[in-house]
Design a protein around this motif. Structure first.
Motif, PDB file in Angstrom:
ATOM      1  N   ILE D  16      -5.289  24.539 -16.585  1.00  0.00           N
ATOM      2  CA  ILE D  16      -4.501  23.391 -16.123  1.00  0.00           C
ATOM      3  C   ILE D  16      -3.801  22.733 -17.305  1.00  0.00           C
ATOM      4  N   VAL D  17      -4.561  22.544 -18.382  1.00  0.00           N
ATOM      5  CA  VAL D  17      -4.001  21.887 -19.559  1.00  0.00           C
ATOM      6  C   VAL D  17      -2.840  22.705 -20.116  1.00  0.00           C
ATOM      7  N   LYS D  22       2.930  22.628 -21.028  1.00  0.00           N
ATOM      8  CA  LYS D  22       4.269  23.233 -20.980  1.00  0.00           C
ATOM      9  C   LYS D  22       5.232  22.342 -20.194  1.00  0.00           C
ATOM     10  N   LEU D  23       4.792  21.898 -19.032  1.00  0.00           N
ATOM     11  CA  LEU D  23       5.675  21.100 -18.183  1.00  0.00           C
ATOM     12  C   LEU D  23       5.932  19.718 -18.776  1.00  0.00           C
ATOM     13  N   SER D  40       3.058  25.828 -10.729  1.00  0.00           N
ATOM     14  CA  SER D  40       3.146  26.609 -11.954  1.00  0.00           C
ATOM     15  C   SER D  40       1.915  27.494 -12.127  1.00  0.00           C
ATOM     16  N   MET D  41       0.775  27.044 -11.607  1.00  0.00           N
ATOM     17  CA  MET D  41      -0.454  27.811 -11.728  1.00  0.00           C
ATOM     18  C   MET D  41      -0.694  28.687 -10.512  1.00  0.00           C
ATOM     19  N   GLY D  46      -4.453  20.011  -4.486  1.00  0.00           N
ATOM     20  CA  GLY D  46      -5.822  19.554  -4.322  1.00  0.00           C
ATOM     21  C   GLY D  46      -6.775  20.192  -5.326  1.00  0.00           C
ATOM     22  N   ALA D  47      -6.529  21.444  -5.638  1.00  0.00           N
ATOM     23  CA  ALA D  47      -7.430  22.179  -6.534  1.00  0.00           C
ATOM     24  C   ALA D  47      -7.542  21.501  -7.886  1.00  0.00           C
ATOM     25  N   ILE D  48      -6.440  20.950  -8.360  1.00  0.00           N
ATOM     26  CA  ILE D  48      -6.439  20.335  -9.687  1.00  0.00           C
ATOM     27  C   ILE D  48      -7.416  19.172  -9.752  1.00  0.00           C
ATOM     28  N   TYR D  49      -7.555  18.482  -8.633  1.00  0.00           N
ATOM     29  CA  TYR D  49      -8.424  17.313  -8.621  1.00  0.00           C
ATOM     30  C   TYR D  49      -9.907  17.672  -8.660  1.00  0.00           C
TER      31      TYR D  49
END
Lengths: 198, 198, 198, 198
Positions: D16-17, D22-23, D40-41, D46-49
């Motif tokens: 994630i980082v 990059k963004l 981008s991933m 929701g998954a990021i949280y």
DNA sequence: CATGAATGAGACTTCATTCAT
DNA sequence: TATGAATGAAGTCTCATTCAT
């Protein structure tokens, strides 16, 4: 399915319902997340879906269980006879039973109202319990303990409403001792009027 | 800011509170979306944020308004004197007032409990109202209408609990006529005991 | 439109640009709301739309004004001659000028990049300024002050980069006195190499 | 939690980082939406949280990772010795490393400034790196390669500022070849002054 | 069976822009 | 012209539910 598995499933459902009921009562239905129930039980979210297909299904089961548990309260009420009704001990005993099955908020009943048969079951239960209480009062009346001019159905309804009103005032901050005294005083007047006025 | 604008803002806030109170009472706090309030008023959700910075702020305002409105009910109760208390007309009049400010569910009080000063204000209000009722009963007692052996504080508390218990039973399906009859019967016994027993 | 009105409009636009530039520089483009600009000017949001049809239009105007203001800095640089370049006073004077037109962040340039002609204008301006600096160095070189082996274009570019690097290090917490000393030391070496090596 | 799961979580956070860095670098913090990172991933937002509780938490992690990655650049700089500093190859190598960890805009630093301990860590890191560079120059000075009259601290600071100024000019449209030449020319002068002047 | 990572609908909130006064 | 109330698109975050392991 073998009997053992069925029993295990029933036991698991019961455990879920127990934890869900506690949380629903404390926080309300919408404020209780599936993960709260899971954490409270020490299992994962996914496990719960083995036994209930949705949060709503749990709610229905909680309400059924709640009603069943509340029957205890009714039985204690009815079994006590009328003589001990106007005592602080009775108030405390009833309160302890009620606390062991704490009240469910209106959010739950609102949701459950979608389920017509459940609502009907509630209604029938309530009426049955009220009627049993009325019957008890009528017996006393027949025995001449309650004089003939008194209508027992409103009396029963009023006593139950008084109980509910006092219990719900507790959650708004009323002192237990004061609620207890109110119960005893009012019940003394009600029963004196009906029992003692010979 | 010109006075006219301030007055408009106050009026707008009042309108929001009115609609929000209705919805919170019907569906509960969490089941009421900002867009529901907006739609109910015929504005967009953005507009509401001109007047309240969050849904929680609305909740606080609703509770304050609710308490203020409930004061009416208290006044009617107190102004009625004790003689009309044990009548179906009184029950209906009180019920109409209560319905015009329908009850708020526990979800709202749970949220508001974060606001200590608001909670304190509630508590003080309730006690003040109860005390006024007790004072009224004490006057009757001084006049000899209620005999000296009766403790007026529990009596007042019990009457209010009876009222609340009966009203809340209505939302669980009890017939209004039956609740009214219960009120009249119980109040007759309570007041007969205290007023008529000469 | 009468000339007076036109002039008023121009003046109004200039005021908006001034306030917007300050805010864009401090907070960035996206973190500056239209209402921030309006509040900073003491007018209402709506008023701004009399002069600019969108936030983006303001951004374009801010960039144009910024470039124009930066020309001052360039002029000071060029007008100073080369002798005073390697002094702390020069560094401070340039810094004061730069601070009076604080840097705009990359968010603004990113947005502006949509505007091809603006970008082209930037590029041309930059090149023009660099070329003027190079010309100045070339004159010195022709006069024999800078020896023939040195390429003036990279030298000019390097000096400007050094300036920018030092200034931007300030916003990351570098002490001004240390940046000033670095400027003086480096410039002394660079100019000694080029000017003194007779 | 089993070790394997912990490792997976760490790996997920790193991914994630990486994408967020990059963004953030390309578009800035505010212009990067959570869904951009997710897309981008190739996952849902929701998954990021599951791994970061807010966008701000990601920002903090990005800054920490950025600083760690930048250490590489510093090491290359220091490990190269001073002799190769004044070459186009060195410039290109440094540039490649920098591009692999592109610069973060001021919006990110502005946000991060809320986190005092992070800011302090930055400051300490920067000073440590500068000091290591100064130490290296001092060694050269002790060996007589840099003559005694030169103050190494400003020299080090100036060289780093030159590098930053040139790199940032690239993003404003300067030709890489021209920036490279400027680096080589300036560094030649600086080091010739210090190294060759025997 | 149990786990918990992933999904995505949906809630709250912000803010550039419009427009009636 | 100026005002600021209203609009609604868009962003962050939550959580019931699914599903690969």
């Amino acid at each position: 399915m073998p009997k053992v598995v069925l029993e295990y499933k029933e036991e698991a459902k019961r455990r879920i319902v127990k934890h869900a009921m506690k949380l629903f009562s404390e926080r309300g239905y919408y404020q209780t997340r599936m993960i709260d129930i899971a954490n409270s039980m020490g299992v994962s979210k996914g496990a719960i879906y083995q036994y209930f297909s949705s949060k709503y299904e749990i709610l229905i089961a909680v309400l059924e269980a709640h009603t069943t548990l509340r029957e205890q309260e009714v039985r204690s009420f009815l079994d006590s006879g009328l003589s001990s009704l106007a005592t602080g001990e009775f108030f405390d005993r009833m309160l302890a039973i009620r606390m062991s099955t704490p009240p469910l908020g209106p959010d739950i009943f609102r949701e459950a109202a979608r389920n017509k048969s459940l609502m009907e079951w509630f209604r029938i239960n309530s009426e049955k319990w009220l009627q049993e209480f009325v019957d008890l009062l009528n017996e006393q009346k027949k025995d001449g303990v309650i004089r003939s001019g008194v209508d027992t159905e409103p009396l029963a309804r009023g006593i139950l409403a008084l109980r509910d009103g006092l219990y719900s005032s507790l959650s708004l901050g009323t002192d237990i001792a004061k609620a207890r005294t109110a119960w005893v005083e009012i019940m003394r007047i009600l029963l004196k009027e009906n029992l003692d006025e010979a």
